[in-house]
Design a protein around this motif. Structure first.
Motif, PDB file in Angstrom:
ATOM      1  N   TYR A   1       0.862  -1.186   0.000  1.00 15.10           N
ATOM      2  CA  TYR A   1       0.000   0.000   0.000  1.00 15.10           C
ATOM      3  C   TYR A   1       0.893   1.228   0.000  1.00 15.10           C
ATOM      4  CZ  TYR A   1      -3.414   3.485   1.519  1.00 15.10           C
ATOM      5  OH  TYR A   1      -4.202   4.600   1.609  1.00 15.10           O
ATOM      6  N   LEU A   2       0.943   1.931  -1.129  1.00 14.34           N
ATOM      7  CA  LEU A   2       1.840   3.065  -1.296  1.00 14.34           C
ATOM      8  C   LEU A   2       0.993   4.308  -1.552  1.00 14.34           C
ATOM      9  CD1 LEU A   2       4.437   1.340  -3.642  1.00 14.34           C
ATOM     10  CD2 LEU A   2       4.566   1.601  -1.173  1.00 14.34           C
ATOM     11  N   ARG A   3       0.896   5.180  -0.553  1.00 12.45           N
ATOM     12  CA  ARG A   3       0.025   6.346  -0.711  1.00 12.45           C
ATOM     13  C   ARG A   3       0.521   7.566   0.054  1.00 12.45           C
ATOM     14  NH1 ARG A   3      -2.918   9.059  -3.465  1.00 12.45           N
ATOM     15  NH2 ARG A   3      -5.170   8.977  -3.608  1.00 12.45           N
ATOM     16  N   PRO A   4       1.833   7.872   0.066  1.00 15.34           N
ATOM     17  CA  PRO A   4       2.281   9.015   0.851  1.00 15.34           C
ATOM     18  C   PRO A   4       2.150  10.363   0.142  1.00 15.34           C
ATOM     19  CG  PRO A   4       4.142   7.884  -0.062  1.00 15.34           C
ATOM     20  CD  PRO A   4       2.926   7.091  -0.471  1.00 15.34           C
ATOM     21  N   LEU A   5       1.818  10.352  -1.167  1.00  8.89           N
ATOM     22  CA  LEU A   5       1.627  11.568  -1.957  1.00  8.89           C
ATOM     23  C   LEU A   5       2.928  12.306  -2.270  1.00  8.89           C
ATOM     24  CD1 LEU A   5      -1.630  13.011  -0.341  1.00  8.89           C
ATOM     25  CD2 LEU A   5      -1.427  11.597  -2.379  1.00  8.89           C
ATOM     26  N   ASP A   6       4.075  11.735  -1.944  1.00 11.17           N
ATOM     27  CA  ASP A   6       5.334  12.356  -2.352  1.00 11.17           C
ATOM     28  C   ASP A   6       6.338  11.293  -2.797  1.00 11.17           C
ATOM     29  OD1 ASP A   6       5.874  11.240   0.072  1.00 11.17           O
ATOM     30  OD2 ASP A   6       6.787  13.018   0.968  1.00 11.17           O
ATOM     31  N   LEU A   7       5.822  10.222  -3.365  1.00 12.41           N
ATOM     32  CA  LEU A   7       6.673   9.136  -3.848  1.00 12.41           C
ATOM     33  C   LEU A   7       7.454   9.552  -5.086  1.00 12.41           C
ATOM     34  CD1 LEU A   7       4.422   5.937  -3.737  1.00 12.41           C
ATOM     35  CD2 LEU A   7       6.486   6.326  -2.410  1.00 12.41           C
ATOM     36  N   SER A   8       8.559   8.864  -5.325  1.00 13.80           N
ATOM     37  CA  SER A   8       9.223   8.893  -6.628  1.00 13.80           C
ATOM     38  C   SER A   8       9.043   7.515  -7.246  1.00 13.80           C
ATOM     39  CB  SER A   8      10.716   9.202  -6.478  1.00 13.80           C
ATOM     40  OG  SER A   8      11.396   8.106  -5.871  1.00 13.80           O
ATOM     41  N   VAL A   9       9.137   7.454  -8.562  1.00 15.46           N
ATOM     42  CA  VAL A   9       9.004   6.166  -9.246  1.00 15.46           C
ATOM     43  C   VAL A   9      10.126   5.232  -8.806  1.00 15.46           C
ATOM     44  CG1 VAL A   9       9.030   5.010 -11.491  1.00 15.46           C
ATOM     45  CG2 VAL A   9       7.779   7.149 -11.206  1.00 15.46           C
ATOM     46  N   ASP A  10      11.321   5.775  -8.593  1.00 13.26           N
ATOM     47  CA  ASP A  10      12.454   4.939  -8.195  1.00 13.26           C
ATOM     48  C   ASP A  10      12.223   4.328  -6.812  1.00 13.26           C
ATOM     49  OD1 ASP A  10      13.951   5.674 -10.527  1.00 13.26           O
ATOM     50  OD2 ASP A  10      14.285   7.610  -9.577  1.00 13.26           O
ATOM     51  N   GLU A  11      11.635   5.093  -5.906  1.00 10.23           N
ATOM     52  CA  GLU A  11      11.340   4.576  -4.574  1.00 10.23           C
ATOM     53  C   GLU A  11      10.289   3.472  -4.656  1.00 10.23           C
ATOM     54  OE1 GLU A  11       9.937   6.226  -0.193  1.00 10.23           O
ATOM     55  OE2 GLU A  11      10.191   7.610  -1.867  1.00 10.23           O
ATOM     56  N   THR A  12       9.272   3.691  -5.490  1.00 14.76           N
ATOM     57  CA  THR A  12       8.241   2.670  -5.687  1.00 14.76           C
ATOM     58  C   THR A  12       8.848   1.397  -6.256  1.00 14.76           C
ATOM     59  OG1 THR A  12       6.616   4.414  -6.116  1.00 14.76           O
ATOM     60  CG2 THR A  12       6.035   2.184  -6.803  1.00 14.76           C
ATOM     61  N   MET A  13       9.737   1.550  -7.242  1.00 10.44           N
ATOM     62  CA  MET A  13      10.360   0.384  -7.855  1.00 10.44           C
ATOM     63  C   MET A  13      11.210  -0.384  -6.857  1.00 10.44           C
ATOM     64  SD  MET A  13      12.696  -0.009 -11.312  1.00 10.44           S
ATOM     65  CE  MET A  13      12.221   1.617 -11.764  1.00 10.44           C
ATOM     66  N   GLN A  14      11.900   0.332  -5.956  1.00  7.64           N
ATOM     67  CA  GLN A  14      12.706  -0.348  -4.949  1.00  7.64           C
ATOM     68  C   GLN A  14      11.828  -1.172  -4.025  1.00  7.64           C
ATOM     69  OE1 GLN A  14      16.473  -0.080  -4.360  1.00  7.64           O
ATOM     70  NE2 GLN A  14      15.555  -2.005  -3.703  1.00  7.64           N
ATOM     71  N   GLU A  15      10.685  -0.610  -3.624  1.00  5.53           N
ATOM     72  CA  GLU A  15       9.742  -1.352  -2.775  1.00  5.53           C
ATOM     73  C   GLU A  15       9.282  -2.622  -3.484  1.00  5.53           C
ATOM     74  OE1 GLU A  15       8.410  -0.820   0.224  1.00  5.53           O
ATOM     75  OE2 GLU A  15       8.772   1.281   0.741  1.00  5.53           O
ATOM     76  N   ILE A  16       8.979  -2.504  -4.772  1.00  2.48           N
ATOM     77  CA  ILE A  16       8.478  -3.653  -5.532  1.00  2.48           C
ATOM     78  C   ILE A  16       9.568  -4.707  -5.706  1.00  2.48           C
ATOM     79  CG2 ILE A  16       7.621  -4.390  -7.795  1.00  2.48           C
ATOM     80  CD1 ILE A  16       6.190  -1.659  -7.963  1.00  2.48           C
ATOM     81  N   LEU A  17      10.778  -4.271  -6.062  1.00  5.03           N
ATOM     82  CA  LEU A  17      11.874  -5.219  -6.257  1.00  5.03           C
ATOM     83  C   LEU A  17      12.205  -5.950  -4.954  1.00  5.03           C
ATOM     84  CD1 LEU A  17      14.246  -3.138  -8.566  1.00  5.03           C
ATOM     85  CD2 LEU A  17      12.933  -5.168  -9.202  1.00  5.03           C
ATOM     86  N   ASP A  18      12.130  -5.246  -3.827  1.00  2.00           N
ATOM     87  CA  ASP A  18      12.348  -5.899  -2.532  1.00  2.00           C
ATOM     88  C   ASP A  18      11.290  -6.965  -2.283  1.00  2.00           C
ATOM     89  OD1 ASP A  18      14.524  -4.285  -2.092  1.00  2.00           O
ATOM     90  OD2 ASP A  18      13.505  -2.925  -0.711  1.00  2.00           O
ATOM     91  N   ALA A  19      10.040  -6.653  -2.621  1.00  2.00           N
ATOM     92  CA  ALA A  19       8.954  -7.615  -2.427  1.00  2.00           C
ATOM     93  C   ALA A  19       9.104  -8.806  -3.361  1.00  2.00           C
ATOM     94  CB  ALA A  19       7.603  -6.934  -2.653  1.00  2.00           C
ATOM     95  N   VAL A  20       9.586  -8.570  -4.581  1.00  2.00           N
ATOM     96  CA  VAL A  20       9.827  -9.670  -5.529  1.00  2.00           C
ATOM     97  C   VAL A  20      10.858 -10.634  -4.962  1.00  2.00           C
ATOM     98  CG1 VAL A  20      10.821 -10.236  -7.787  1.00  2.00           C
ATOM     99  CG2 VAL A  20       9.132  -8.406  -7.607  1.00  2.00           C
TER     100      VAL A  20
END
Length: 514
Positions: A347-366
């Motif tokens: 659940y990513l909803r802080p309203l100040d994300l960067s795409v790179d930060e989102t991708m890091q979260e996803i890659l960690d989960a993968v």
């Protein structure tokens, strides 16, 4: 103690190229940006405005590299006293109290700076360095020392001379050095101090509407190639974490593409797609609100869980609990898979994300789940979660993220909301259809005073697919495609069907296209 000489270096130069060892920075993501780590014995300046993380960055490097044999000397100058600084730094997870006064030593230069001159400051630094032969030296903030100097040409020359002598001193003792200074962006241009540095780190933070974005740039790094450009970073309980703007595009592919087809969990839809989704594809499900985009995406994840395949659902518009409850109402028990560690709902909803930060979260989960299936629900929510400055480059950033994940063998379904104008057949308001391998379009049509739902496979790069337009329903078992029947209607994709003839077929419930 004998002052170290350059004899070893000279011998190495005569024998061949000198090998420069790289030190870990202790900042996740920064080693990748630097090209492997920080060059040992380098003389570095960390510059930026107040509050952007300069001191925390230096502390992370110190705690990652200081040892009792090669300790770190941390000089403080008219700024925060060491006891106050450590009070806050110990809140971070990298802080190790056992290293204090053993591997890490703090020296306060405030009195010498106030009462004496630059030569006295340099003498005291030399005395402390010779006494303990440190591997790391930090001066925080060296800008405070220089501000004692009067303005003018002579002062500028003396200032540059001080920094040059300090650099020569610390390099001769083979210490990796950080000078921390508060500078504005305008002061970085043509500043003679920066010519001495081997590495120049520029940290900044800016307010974009109601969001604050922090960025890092390696403006100079001698001896190795770093990743150019601006990289976002965040400060959390771990300290700093950097997100390279090339995150995911370099490195080893963990899961190469296979040749199998993945079931979407809807047999009739699998048939329309020629046997399912080709593994490693990116699929876009487009349609207006209420057409079942999230239902299809959830069925895709559930079909993988049944086979023991890990999955990830990235959500921006619903909280995880609500998402799992809704799925349970359709007969899919996602919570059991979450509890077993086979599925993660991010659940990513802080309203100040960067795409790179989102991708890091996803890659960690993968990596944690071994996921081969992923859902992004939805792209509209994703865009809204980004800081305003990142929304401008949303399409380019999305392309980079999808390319990184699919190259790792992850099959992605993204949902995007479109408006049914009943006079057009749009795929996406983002003009991103070229980024995806396959497109499934859902829409409403009006027939006999009823609002019906139809779907069609618009595009598949991985092979042939059915061109049929099919009606479907959302039931308590999920999305169900209704068996094909002959129809006298045309112009279905416009949302305003027309009778081709005067005869209209009827059918028992559930009603299908006449």
């Amino acid at each position: 103690m004998k002052t170290p000489t350059n004899a070893d270096t000279t011998a190495a130069q005569t024998a061949g190229k000198v090998t420069i060892r790289q030190l870990p920075t202790g900042v996740r993501g920064l080693d990748e940006i630097l090209g492997g780590g920080l060059p040992e014995f380098s003389f570095n300046i960390v510059a930026g405005s107040p509050g952007c993380g300069k001191t925390t960055l230096a502390h992370q490097f110190v705690f990652a590299n200081a040892t009792p044999e090669r300790p770190a000397l941390y000089f403080t100058v008219l700024g925060e006293p060491a006891i106050k600084m450590l009070r806050y730094q110990q809140q971070y997870t990298f802080f190790d109290e056992a290293k204090l006064n053993n591997a890490i030593r703090f020296v306060n230069l405030s009195e010498i700076v106030v009462e004496q001159n630059l030569d006295a400051v340099l003498t005291e630094i030399a005395r402390q360095v010779e006494q303990c032969s440190p591997g790391v030296v930090v001066v925080d903030s060296f800008r405070t020392v220089l501000r004692k100097m009067p303005s003018g040409g002579v002062a500028e020359m003396e200032l540059q001379s001080f920094v040059q002598r300090l650099a020569m001193l610390l390099t001769s003792y083979q210490a990796t050095t950080f000078l921390i200074g508060e500078y504005t962006e305008g002061e970085l241009r043509d500043n003679p101090v920066f010519t001495v540095a081997d590495g120049l780190f520029w940290l900044s933070q800016s307010a974009e509407r109601n969001s604050v974005v922090r960025k890092l740039q390696i403006m100079k790094l001698r001896g190795q190639a770093s990743v150019p450009g601006l990289h976002t970073f965040r400060i959390g309980n771990y300290g700093l974490q950097a997100f390279s703007r090339t995150l995911g595009l370099a490195g080893k592919i963990e899961h190469p593409h296979g040749h199998r087809r993945l079931s979407i969990g809807i047999p009739e839809l699998d048939t329309l797609m020629g046997g399912g989704i080709p593994e490693g594809d990116s699929v876009l499900i487009a349609g207006p609100t209420g057409t079942g985009k999230s239902v299809v995406a959830t069925q895709f994840i559930s079909a993988g869980l049944v086979k023991g395949e890990g999955g990830i659902i990235v959500i921006f518009e619903e909280r995880p609990k609500k998402y799992t409850v809704r799925a349970a109402g359709l007969g899919m028990d996602l919570q059991r898979a979450v509890d077993a560690g086979l599925l993660e709902l991010l659940y990513l909803r802080p309203l100040d994300l960067s795409v790179d930060e989102t991708m890091q979260e996803i890659l960690d989960a993968v990596r944690r789940t071994g996921a081969r299936r992923m859902v992004i629900d939805s792209l509209v929510g994703f865009e809204m979660a980004l800081a305003p400055g990142f929304r401008t480059d949303f399409r380019e950033s999305l392309y980079r993220m999808i390319a990184a994940l699919t190259s790792a063998g992850v099959t992605i379904i993204s949902t995007v909301e479109t408006e049914d104008a009943f006079d057009s057949f749009q795929f996406s308001r983002y003009a991103i259809s070229f980024l995806t391998d396959d497109i499934i379009r859902l829409r409403y049509v009006e027939i006999d005073g009823q609002l019906r739902k139809i779907l069609v496979i618009v595009k598949m790069r991985g092979g042939n697919h059915s061109k049929d337009i099919r009606e479907y329903m959302i039931t308590d078992k999920g999305l169900v495609v209704i068996s094909p029947r002959s129809t006298n209607y045309t112009h279905l994709t416009t949302g305003q069907p027309r009778l081709a003839g005067s005869i209209k077929e009827t059918a028992p419930e559930p009603k299908a296209l006449a």
